[in-house]
Design a protein around this motif. Sequence first.
Motif, PDB file in Angstrom:
ATOM      1  N   ALA A 159     -10.776  11.316 -20.426  1.00 12.66           N
ATOM      2  CA  ALA A 159     -11.966  11.813 -21.130  1.00 12.66           C
ATOM      3  C   ALA A 159     -13.201  10.998 -20.746  1.00 12.66           C
ATOM      4  CB  ALA A 159     -11.750  11.769 -22.637  1.00 12.66           C
ATOM      5  N   GLU A 160     -13.043   9.681 -20.648  1.00  9.57           N
ATOM      6  CA  GLU A 160     -14.172   8.829 -20.278  1.00  9.57           C
ATOM      7  C   GLU A 160     -14.588   9.072 -18.831  1.00  9.57           C
ATOM      8  OE1 GLU A 160     -16.109   6.811 -22.116  1.00  9.57           O
ATOM      9  OE2 GLU A 160     -15.007   7.713 -23.770  1.00  9.57           O
ATOM     10  N   ARG A 161     -13.620   9.315 -17.969  1.00 11.28           N
ATOM     11  CA  ARG A 161     -13.972   9.632 -16.572  1.00 11.28           C
ATOM     12  C   ARG A 161     -14.743  10.948 -16.497  1.00 11.28           C
ATOM     13  NH1 ARG A 161      -8.134   7.677 -14.083  1.00 11.28           N
ATOM     14  NH2 ARG A 161      -8.765   5.526 -13.593  1.00 11.28           N
ATOM     15  N   GLU A 162     -14.349  11.902 -17.334  1.00 16.03           N
ATOM     16  CA  GLU A 162     -15.048  13.183 -17.340  1.00 16.03           C
ATOM     17  C   GLU A 162     -16.476  13.009 -17.871  1.00 16.03           C
ATOM     18  OE1 GLU A 162     -15.895  16.897 -16.470  1.00 16.03           O
ATOM     19  OE2 GLU A 162     -14.034  15.877 -15.948  1.00 16.03           O
ATOM     20  N   LYS A 163     -16.646  12.156 -18.878  1.00 17.08           N
ATOM     21  CA  LYS A 163     -18.001  11.872 -19.375  1.00 17.08           C
ATOM     22  C   LYS A 163     -18.853  11.241 -18.279  1.00 17.08           C
ATOM     23  CE  LYS A 163     -16.767  11.074 -24.234  1.00 17.08           C
ATOM     24  NZ  LYS A 163     -16.703  10.037 -25.312  1.00 17.08           N
ATOM     25  N   LEU A 164     -18.224  10.368 -17.500  1.00 16.86           N
ATOM     26  CA  LEU A 164     -18.944   9.707 -16.406  1.00 16.86           C
ATOM     27  C   LEU A 164     -19.386  10.734 -15.369  1.00 16.86           C
ATOM     28  CD1 LEU A 164     -19.891   6.997 -15.297  1.00 16.86           C
ATOM     29  CD2 LEU A 164     -17.644   6.707 -14.226  1.00 16.86           C
ATOM     30  N   ARG A 165     -18.510  11.694 -15.065  1.00 21.05           N
ATOM     31  CA  ARG A 165     -18.878  12.749 -14.112  1.00 21.05           C
ATOM     32  C   ARG A 165     -20.037  13.584 -14.668  1.00 21.05           C
ATOM     33  NH1 ARG A 165     -13.198  13.171 -14.048  1.00 21.05           N
ATOM     34  NH2 ARG A 165     -12.291  12.302 -12.133  1.00 21.05           N
ATOM     35  N   GLU A 166     -19.973  13.897 -15.958  1.00 19.75           N
ATOM     36  CA  GLU A 166     -21.040  14.688 -16.574  1.00 19.75           C
ATOM     37  C   GLU A 166     -22.363  13.941 -16.517  1.00 19.75           C
ATOM     38  OE1 GLU A 166     -19.700  15.591 -20.484  1.00 19.75           O
ATOM     39  OE2 GLU A 166     -18.157  17.008 -19.831  1.00 19.75           O
ATOM     40  N   SER A 167     -22.309  12.609 -16.694  1.00 19.69           N
ATOM     41  CA  SER A 167     -23.544  11.817 -16.644  1.00 19.69           C
ATOM     42  C   SER A 167     -24.150  11.821 -15.252  1.00 19.69           C
ATOM     43  CB  SER A 167     -23.272  10.379 -17.089  1.00 19.69           C
ATOM     44  OG  SER A 167     -22.518   9.674 -16.108  1.00 19.69           O
ATOM     45  N   LYS A 168     -23.323  12.156 -14.243  1.00 16.26           N
ATOM     46  CA  LYS A 168     -23.807  12.218 -12.855  1.00 16.26           C
ATOM     47  C   LYS A 168     -23.976  13.671 -12.406  1.00 16.26           C
ATOM     48  CE  LYS A 168     -22.204   9.125 -10.003  1.00 16.26           C
ATOM     49  NZ  LYS A 168     -21.332   8.281  -9.168  1.00 16.26           N
ATOM     50  N   ASN A 169     -24.162  14.550 -13.398  1.00 13.20           N
ATOM     51  CA  ASN A 169     -24.381  15.976 -13.127  1.00 13.20           C
ATOM     52  C   ASN A 169     -23.235  16.609 -12.346  1.00 13.20           C
ATOM     53  OD1 ASN A 169     -26.987  16.007 -14.363  1.00 13.20           O
ATOM     54  ND2 ASN A 169     -27.824  15.034 -12.526  1.00 13.20           N
ATOM     55  N   GLY A 170     -22.014  16.176 -12.667  1.00 14.99           N
ATOM     56  CA  GLY A 170     -20.840  16.776 -12.060  1.00 14.99           C
ATOM     57  C   GLY A 170     -20.444  16.203 -10.723  1.00 14.99           C
ATOM     58  N   ALA A 171     -21.238  15.241 -10.208  1.00 14.14           N
ATOM     59  CA  ALA A 171     -20.896  14.645  -8.910  1.00 14.14           C
ATOM     60  C   ALA A 171     -19.640  13.795  -9.047  1.00 14.14           C
ATOM     61  CB  ALA A 171     -22.055  13.778  -8.413  1.00 14.14           C
ATOM     62  N   ASP A 172     -18.904  13.669  -7.946  1.00 17.61           N
ATOM     63  CA  ASP A 172     -17.695  12.854  -7.969  1.00 17.61           C
ATOM     64  C   ASP A 172     -18.046  11.396  -8.257  1.00 17.61           C
ATOM     65  OD1 ASP A 172     -16.044  14.965  -7.438  1.00 17.61           O
ATOM     66  OD2 ASP A 172     -16.022  14.634  -5.269  1.00 17.61           O
ATOM     67  N   ILE A 173     -17.185  10.733  -9.017  1.00 15.29           N
ATOM     68  CA  ILE A 173     -17.368   9.307  -9.246  1.00 15.29           C
ATOM     69  C   ILE A 173     -16.603   8.540  -8.179  1.00 15.29           C
ATOM     70  CG2 ILE A 173     -17.747   9.564 -11.716  1.00 15.29           C
ATOM     71  CD1 ILE A 173     -14.879   8.765 -12.223  1.00 15.29           C
ATOM     72  N   SER A 174     -17.096   7.366  -7.840  1.00 16.86           N
ATOM     73  CA  SER A 174     -16.442   6.582  -6.799  1.00 16.86           C
ATOM     74  C   SER A 174     -15.120   6.039  -7.316  1.00 16.86           C
ATOM     75  CB  SER A 174     -17.347   5.419  -6.373  1.00 16.86           C
ATOM     76  OG  SER A 174     -17.455   4.463  -7.410  1.00 16.86           O
ATOM     77  N   SER A 175     -14.255   5.648  -6.398  1.00 15.38           N
ATOM     78  CA  SER A 175     -12.964   5.081  -6.801  1.00 15.38           C
ATOM     79  C   SER A 175     -13.177   3.786  -7.577  1.00 15.38           C
ATOM     80  CB  SER A 175     -12.089   4.835  -5.565  1.00 15.38           C
ATOM     81  OG  SER A 175     -12.747   4.001  -4.636  1.00 15.38           O
ATOM     82  N   GLN A 176     -14.225   3.046  -7.219  1.00 14.67           N
ATOM     83  CA  GLN A 176     -14.517   1.807  -7.945  1.00 14.67           C
ATOM     84  C   GLN A 176     -14.898   2.107  -9.390  1.00 14.67           C
ATOM     85  OE1 GLN A 176     -17.412  -0.713  -6.060  1.00 14.67           O
ATOM     86  NE2 GLN A 176     -17.680  -2.000  -7.837  1.00 14.67           N
ATOM     87  N   GLU A 177     -15.765   3.104  -9.598  1.00 16.23           N
ATOM     88  CA  GLU A 177     -16.150   3.492 -10.957  1.00 16.23           C
ATOM     89  C   GLU A 177     -14.939   3.978 -11.742  1.00 16.23           C
ATOM     90  OE1 GLU A 177     -20.701   5.116 -10.598  1.00 16.23           O
ATOM     91  OE2 GLU A 177     -19.112   6.334  -9.702  1.00 16.23           O
ATOM     92  N   SER A 178     -14.100   4.761 -11.069  1.00 16.98           N
ATOM     93  CA  SER A 178     -12.909   5.292 -11.731  1.00 16.98           C
ATOM     94  C   SER A 178     -11.981   4.176 -12.179  1.00 16.98           C
ATOM     95  CB  SER A 178     -12.180   6.245 -10.783  1.00 16.98           C
ATOM     96  OG  SER A 178     -11.032   6.783 -11.395  1.00 16.98           O
ATOM     97  N   ARG A 179     -11.828   3.145 -11.339  1.00 17.31           N
ATOM     98  CA  ARG A 179     -10.909   2.045 -11.677  1.00 17.31           C
ATOM     99  C   ARG A 179     -11.427   1.195 -12.826  1.00 17.31           C
ATOM    100  NH1 ARG A 179     -10.153   1.758  -6.096  1.00 17.31           N
ATOM    101  NH2 ARG A 179     -11.796   0.213  -5.907  1.00 17.31           N
ATOM    102  N   MET A 180     -12.727   1.190 -13.029  1.00 14.92           N
ATOM    103  CA  MET A 180     -13.290   0.376 -14.103  1.00 14.92           C
ATOM    104  C   MET A 180     -13.055   0.986 -15.480  1.00 14.92           C
ATOM    105  SD  MET A 180     -16.902  -0.700 -12.311  1.00 14.92           S
ATOM    106  CE  MET A 180     -17.538  -1.517 -13.798  1.00 14.92           C
TER     107      MET A 180
END
Length: 610
Positions: free
Chosen positions: A61-82
Amino acid sequence: MMMKLRDHIPLIMIIVIGAFLATIVFSWGMDVTGDGGKSQVVGKIGKEAVGIDGFDREVQAEREKLRESKNGADISSQESRMVPRQVWENKISRSILQNSFQLMGLSASAEEIFQYIRNNPPAQVTESKEFQTNGVFDTSKFEQFLTNPANLDNEGMRMFEKQIRDMVVPMQQLQRLIDASVLVTKVEVAHAYREDNERAVFEYAAFAGATLSLDSNTVTPAMIENFYKAKSDSLFSDEQAVLYYVKVPKVAGAADEAEFVSELSDIKKRVMSHEAAFADEAKVESDDEGSAAQGGELGWFGRGAMVPAFESVAFGLDTGVVSDPIRTPFGYHLIVVEQKEMVKDSVVKVKARHILRKIRPSAQTSDSLEQIADSLRSEIEKSGFAKVAIAHAGLVVDTVGPIIKGKPFGYGLDAVTGVSHFAFNNRDGAVVEKTLEGEDGFYILGIKKKTPRGIPALASVSSAIKLHLLDSLKGAQAAQRLAEVIGKAGTAVTIANLKTIDPTVNSGTTDTVTQSRYIPNVGMQNAAVIAAFNRPVGSVSKPLVVGTTAYVVKPLFHQAIETIPWGTDPVMQVQQRLIMMQRQTVYAQWFAAQRKKISIEDKLDKYYID
């Protein structure tokens, strides 16, 4: 109206719950979901076992919120791991606060819950047409909604009220308790106000001791031992580890780069044949996070603003023509120039767009690099780091550390999941069971040496002490060197012009400055700055050592503040800033003390290595 509102209750309550939780006073980062299945646990917080199923739902859910904050753009693997670590820390925070609220008897009455909701309508509610009259938020409609028992009899509202009762209002009560312990004196306000508003101009001269060559044997074993005996208490540390590491960098191969060129060439064909607009392609295809959303727009720029390879193409293109793919240190680009500014038949500025394809290894190349790393890991496990380094020319085996448990590692390893778990859950000589992946490469780690929590033995810190003492000696020599230059110059040369006597001295005159701002070439709120604001105008300070650098200052102008304008907005702003800083300090100290009282078992790295 009420029937219409009841139809919208599920949606409204989802909005309200999400929005109200964002108003928590200290923004401590709460989560509101449960843990779900308990067959496997990612850890324990006190007596509570945190199940992997529920925890992973929160992570996703938090990863999906992060994607939404970037207007649907993919999040980096580093961001995902955090994200898993952030969710885990949020759960710890919530647990600590809930337990503390219960012990302190902090809760909310029905009236307090009502008043909180009434007085804090979120934007999503105030903008809802159901609560507006003539396009303006109508408080009476919102109150009518809240006071109707039928509207409150649903699971969403009960969940929301529980959150307000158990978390939001108690946090406000905790804030009031903290505020009661915060005391900012008039002396502190006056000091900070003067730092912000007193102004000075001064000459300075600095000599960097770091440039001095000092024989390391100058620091004797006796000096190191004496320092250790005198300062051993200050050397106390949590558990430490020194690691071996090998990095297999993630680099694109020739085939990858050829693919980038082919993809960009296809985009050029679509644009030049008018099948697609350059700006539309940039929004979808460009890897430049800064310009992609604007269709690759770079605006106007002149010569020297871009790297040479990019600039030479941009200034040579005809308007409206898309370039061939070009390579720069940032990757491969397509460029289109929309306008040019000419002066006497010479192009001085261009307005352009670009599409960037960053040079990254493809999935196939990345898999191949991971296989290489896995093979090296197997060899290291059998033969050790040293023999494998000898067997593979060009392979760099280095050491990291000492790293301290619970603190940032550095060395590019902070974003690599699994490092802490490996380093502090294995013995000396251990090698990771699985290659660890970072944003920029694959890592193979081994434990060279571990130091338990406490005051380390002299032998393990002697090197660090030696470096510290060497720095102290360099600072002293820098002061001596600066004094010699001043003596040689005499009164014929100003402090600001000492560099003409000795070019290794950095000297000059400041602009009009304050103590609370960074001063170029001098620093911020260090001994040199303090001296410049407290010495008589025209007097020269003695050499003052800051780190390994020695400074001399001579005030030329000082606009002192004799009387504080109490009651004015500027003074009140300083006071509020100090109160906020002290409030944060008090809370941080309180929270740290509460955290030490609970047992935390962290198995996060076991489940979130990849």
